[in-house]
Scaffold this motif. Structure first.
Motif, PDB file in Angstrom:
ATOM      1  N   ALA A  56       6.116  -5.608  13.527  1.00  0.00           N
ATOM      2  CA  ALA A  56       6.464  -4.721  14.559  1.00  0.00           C
ATOM      3  C   ALA A  56       7.053  -3.420  13.972  1.00  0.00           C
ATOM      4  CB  ALA A  56       7.419  -5.146  15.712  1.00  0.00           C
ATOM      5  N   LEU A  57       7.804  -3.620  12.996  1.00  0.00           N
ATOM      6  CA  LEU A  57       8.796  -2.323  12.293  1.00  0.00           C
ATOM      7  C   LEU A  57       7.266  -1.267  11.812  1.00  0.00           C
ATOM      8  CD1 LEU A  57      11.638  -3.836  10.444  1.00  0.00           C
ATOM      9  CD2 LEU A  57      11.622  -1.987  11.859  1.00  0.00           C
ATOM     10  N   VAL A  58       6.478  -2.061  10.898  1.00  0.00           N
ATOM     11  CA  VAL A  58       5.398  -1.259  10.304  1.00  0.00           C
ATOM     12  C   VAL A  58       4.471  -0.604  11.408  1.00  0.00           C
ATOM     13  CG1 VAL A  58       3.532  -1.478   8.796  1.00  0.00           C
ATOM     14  CG2 VAL A  58       5.508  -2.405   8.609  1.00  0.00           C
ATOM     15  N   ARG A  59       3.995  -1.384  12.359  1.00  0.00           N
ATOM     16  CA  ARG A  59       3.209  -0.987  13.457  1.00  0.00           C
ATOM     17  C   ARG A  59       3.764   0.278  14.161  1.00  0.00           C
ATOM     18  NH1 ARG A  59      -1.279  -3.313  14.940  1.00  0.00           N
ATOM     19  NH2 ARG A  59      -0.424  -5.414  14.240  1.00  0.00           N
ATOM     20  N   VAL A  60       4.947   0.016  14.924  1.00  0.00           N
ATOM     21  CA  VAL A  60       5.547   1.166  15.729  1.00  0.00           C
ATOM     22  C   VAL A  60       5.753   2.193  14.637  1.00  0.00           C
ATOM     23  CG1 VAL A  60       7.596   1.890  16.827  1.00  0.00           C
ATOM     24  CG2 VAL A  60       6.686  -0.440  17.356  1.00  0.00           C
ATOM     25  N   SER A  61       6.159   2.043  13.416  1.00  0.00           N
ATOM     26  CA  SER A  61       6.595   3.288  12.670  1.00  0.00           C
ATOM     27  C   SER A  61       5.247   4.066  12.220  1.00  0.00           C
ATOM     28  CB  SER A  61       7.163   2.962  11.379  1.00  0.00           C
ATOM     29  OG  SER A  61       6.727   2.046  10.782  1.00  0.00           O
ATOM     30  N   LEU A  62       4.046   3.510  12.022  1.00  0.00           N
ATOM     31  CA  LEU A  62       2.981   4.010  11.554  1.00  0.00           C
ATOM     32  C   LEU A  62       2.128   4.893  12.923  1.00  0.00           C
ATOM     33  CD1 LEU A  62       1.380   1.519   9.159  1.00  0.00           C
ATOM     34  CD2 LEU A  62       2.699   3.457   8.596  1.00  0.00           C
ATOM     35  N   ASP A  63       2.452   4.063  14.183  1.00  0.00           N
ATOM     36  CA  ASP A  63       1.819   4.748  15.266  1.00  0.00           C
ATOM     37  C   ASP A  63       2.737   5.984  15.612  1.00  0.00           C
ATOM     38  OD1 ASP A  63      -0.182   2.610  15.565  1.00  0.00           O
ATOM     39  OD2 ASP A  63       1.180   1.819  16.800  1.00  0.00           O
ATOM     40  N   GLU A  64       3.872   5.990  15.035  1.00  0.00           N
ATOM     41  CA  GLU A  64       4.549   7.187  15.533  1.00  0.00           C
ATOM     42  C   GLU A  64       4.293   8.256  14.500  1.00  0.00           C
ATOM     43  OE1 GLU A  64       9.011   6.661  16.112  1.00  0.00           O
ATOM     44  OE2 GLU A  64       8.560   5.390  17.945  1.00  0.00           O
ATOM     45  N   ALA A  65       4.287   7.809  13.066  1.00  0.00           N
ATOM     46  CA  ALA A  65       3.618   8.812  11.931  1.00  0.00           C
ATOM     47  C   ALA A  65       2.302   9.451  12.458  1.00  0.00           C
ATOM     48  CB  ALA A  65       3.593   8.214  10.794  1.00  0.00           C
ATOM     49  N   ARG A  66       1.336   8.694  12.867  1.00  0.00           N
ATOM     50  CA  ARG A  66       0.211   9.025  13.480  1.00  0.00           C
ATOM     51  C   ARG A  66       0.234  10.159  14.559  1.00  0.00           C
ATOM     52  NH1 ARG A  66      -4.666   7.027  12.584  1.00  0.00           N
ATOM     53  NH2 ARG A  66      -3.938   4.727  12.334  1.00  0.00           N
ATOM     54  N   ALA A  67       1.059   9.861  15.677  1.00  0.00           N
ATOM     55  CA  ALA A  67       1.248  10.771  16.695  1.00  0.00           C
ATOM     56  C   ALA A  67       1.810  11.858  16.038  1.00  0.00           C
ATOM     57  CB  ALA A  67       1.984   9.933  17.540  1.00  0.00           C
ATOM     58  N   ALA A  68       2.872  11.778  15.202  1.00  0.00           N
ATOM     59  CA  ALA A  68       3.509  13.125  14.809  1.00  0.00           C
ATOM     60  C   ALA A  68       2.488  13.981  13.543  1.00  0.00           C
ATOM     61  CB  ALA A  68       4.702  12.873  14.109  1.00  0.00           C
ATOM     62  N   GLY A  69       1.230  13.546  13.300  1.00  0.00           N
ATOM     63  CA  GLY A  69       0.472  14.160  12.272  1.00  0.00           C
ATOM     64  C   GLY A  69       1.151  14.098  10.916  1.00  0.00           C
ATOM     65  N   LEU A  70       1.760  12.959  10.594  1.00  0.00           N
ATOM     66  CA  LEU A  70       2.384  12.731   9.171  1.00  0.00           C
ATOM     67  C   LEU A  70       1.414  11.962   8.466  1.00  0.00           C
ATOM     68  CD1 LEU A  70       6.132  11.908  10.207  1.00  0.00           C
ATOM     69  CD2 LEU A  70       4.941  14.078   9.313  1.00  0.00           C
ATOM     70  N   ARG A  71       1.419  12.046   7.383  1.00  0.00           N
ATOM     71  CA  ARG A  71       0.928  11.352   6.018  1.00  0.00           C
ATOM     72  C   ARG A  71       1.918  10.204   5.649  1.00  0.00           C
ATOM     73  NH1 ARG A  71      -3.902  11.786   7.227  1.00  0.00           N
ATOM     74  NH2 ARG A  71      -4.510  10.949   5.482  1.00  0.00           N
ATOM     75  N   VAL A  72       1.407   9.190   5.240  1.00  0.00           N
ATOM     76  CA  VAL A  72       2.291   8.008   4.819  1.00  0.00           C
ATOM     77  C   VAL A  72       2.354   7.745   3.519  1.00  0.00           C
ATOM     78  CG1 VAL A  72       2.679   5.599   5.278  1.00  0.00           C
ATOM     79  CG2 VAL A  72       2.152   7.061   7.251  1.00  0.00           C
ATOM     80  N   LEU A  73       3.393   7.434   2.797  1.00  0.00           N
ATOM     81  CA  LEU A  73       3.592   7.169   1.539  1.00  0.00           C
ATOM     82  C   LEU A  73       4.073   5.856   1.419  1.00  0.00           C
ATOM     83  CD1 LEU A  73       3.139   7.671  -1.475  1.00  0.00           C
ATOM     84  CD2 LEU A  73       5.366   8.740  -1.642  1.00  0.00           C
ATOM     85  N   ALA A  74       3.598   4.576   1.215  1.00  0.00           N
ATOM     86  CA  ALA A  74       3.904   3.306   1.180  1.00  0.00           C
ATOM     87  C   ALA A  74       4.301   2.875   0.048  1.00  0.00           C
ATOM     88  CB  ALA A  74       2.645   2.569   1.753  1.00  0.00           C
ATOM     89  N   THR A  75       5.722   3.246  -0.474  1.00  0.00           N
ATOM     90  CA  THR A  75       6.315   2.663  -1.719  1.00  0.00           C
ATOM     91  C   THR A  75       6.871   1.224  -1.482  1.00  0.00           C
ATOM     92  OG1 THR A  75       8.496   3.723  -1.310  1.00  0.00           O
ATOM     93  CG2 THR A  75       6.810   5.204  -2.571  1.00  0.00           C
ATOM     94  N   CYS A  76       7.152   0.943  -0.376  1.00  0.00           N
ATOM     95  CA  CYS A  76       7.724  -0.388  -0.049  1.00  0.00           C
ATOM     96  C   CYS A  76       6.330  -1.450  -0.112  1.00  0.00           C
ATOM     97  CB  CYS A  76       8.172  -0.601   1.341  1.00  0.00           C
ATOM     98  SG  CYS A  76       8.507  -2.107   1.971  1.00  0.00           S
ATOM     99  N   PRO A  77       6.451  -2.328  -0.810  1.00  0.00           N
ATOM    100  CA  PRO A  77       5.470  -3.278  -0.975  1.00  0.00           C
ATOM    101  C   PRO A  77       4.980  -4.082   0.251  1.00  0.00           C
ATOM    102  CG  PRO A  77       7.112  -3.772  -2.755  1.00  0.00           C
ATOM    103  CD  PRO A  77       7.763  -2.853  -1.758  1.00  0.00           C
ATOM    104  N   PHE A  78       6.039  -4.143   1.264  1.00  0.00           N
ATOM    105  CA  PHE A  78       5.596  -4.736   2.496  1.00  0.00           C
ATOM    106  C   PHE A  78       4.803  -3.799   3.187  1.00  0.00           C
ATOM    107  CE2 PHE A  78       6.259  -5.648   6.965  1.00  0.00           C
ATOM    108  CZ  PHE A  78       6.027  -7.159   7.008  1.00  0.00           C
ATOM    109  N   TYR A  79       5.137  -2.461   3.315  1.00  0.00           N
ATOM    110  CA  TYR A  79       4.188  -1.543   3.999  1.00  0.00           C
ATOM    111  C   TYR A  79       2.872  -1.617   3.357  1.00  0.00           C
ATOM    112  CZ  TYR A  79       7.138   0.630   7.551  1.00  0.00           C
ATOM    113  OH  TYR A  79       7.947   0.850   8.682  1.00  0.00           O
ATOM    114  N   ALA A  80       2.751  -1.430   2.265  1.00  0.00           N
ATOM    115  CA  ALA A  80       1.506  -1.258   1.227  1.00  0.00           C
ATOM    116  C   ALA A  80       0.411  -2.601   1.771  1.00  0.00           C
ATOM    117  CB  ALA A  80       1.894  -1.138  -0.232  1.00  0.00           C
ATOM    118  N   GLY A  81       1.216  -3.775   1.474  1.00  0.00           N
ATOM    119  CA  GLY A  81       0.431  -4.975   1.929  1.00  0.00           C
ATOM    120  C   GLY A  81       0.015  -5.234   3.202  1.00  0.00           C
ATOM    121  N   TRP A  82       1.024  -4.851   4.185  1.00  0.00           N
ATOM    122  CA  TRP A  82       0.641  -4.613   5.570  1.00  0.00           C
ATOM    123  C   TRP A  82      -0.666  -3.758   5.807  1.00  0.00           C
ATOM    124  CZ3 TRP A  82      -0.232  -1.780  10.068  1.00  0.00           C
ATOM    125  CH2 TRP A  82      -0.189  -2.925  11.346  1.00  0.00           C
TER     126      TRP A  82
END
Length: 102
Positions: A56-82
């Motif tokens: 849920a943390l990943v999905r909500v934060s990535l959806d908000e990043a998309r809405a804000a037009g942000l690129r994502v750098l997934a240095t956290c292994p959990f984010y990268a794997g998800w």
């Protein structure tokens, strides 16, 4: 069980709570610029692991990043794997644009 995820910009993290309770049961720390958000660490309390809090943390934060037009750098292994398991979010990943070579 409902996972409520909200951005807490003052602490530079997304926080997760269960069923409207005040206790934070998980968080995702980030560094944000005007063009990029880097997710650097994710933590879920042991008693809540396996209950979808991290997802849920990943999905909500990535959806908000998309809405804000942000690129994502997934240095956290959990984010990268998800993101690797959910290719619909792969387009958000930051790609270095430098053309410099050795």
């Amino acid at each position: 069980m409902t996972v409520d995820v909200r951005d807490a910009p003052g602490t530079r993290r997304y926080e997760a709570r269960l069923d409207g309770a005040p206790e934070v049961v998980g968080h995702a720390e980030y560094i944000r610029t005007t063009e990029l958000i880097a997710f650097v660490h994710t933590e879920v309390s042991p008693e809540c692991e396996g209950k979808g809090v991290g997802s849920a943390l990943v999905r909500v934060s990535l959806d908000e990043a998309r809405a804000a037009g942000l690129r994502v750098l997934a240095t956290c292994p959990f984010y990268a794997g998800w993101i690797a398991r959910h290719p619909g979010y792969g387009d958000l990943l930051y790609q270095a644009r430098s053309k410099v070579s050795d």
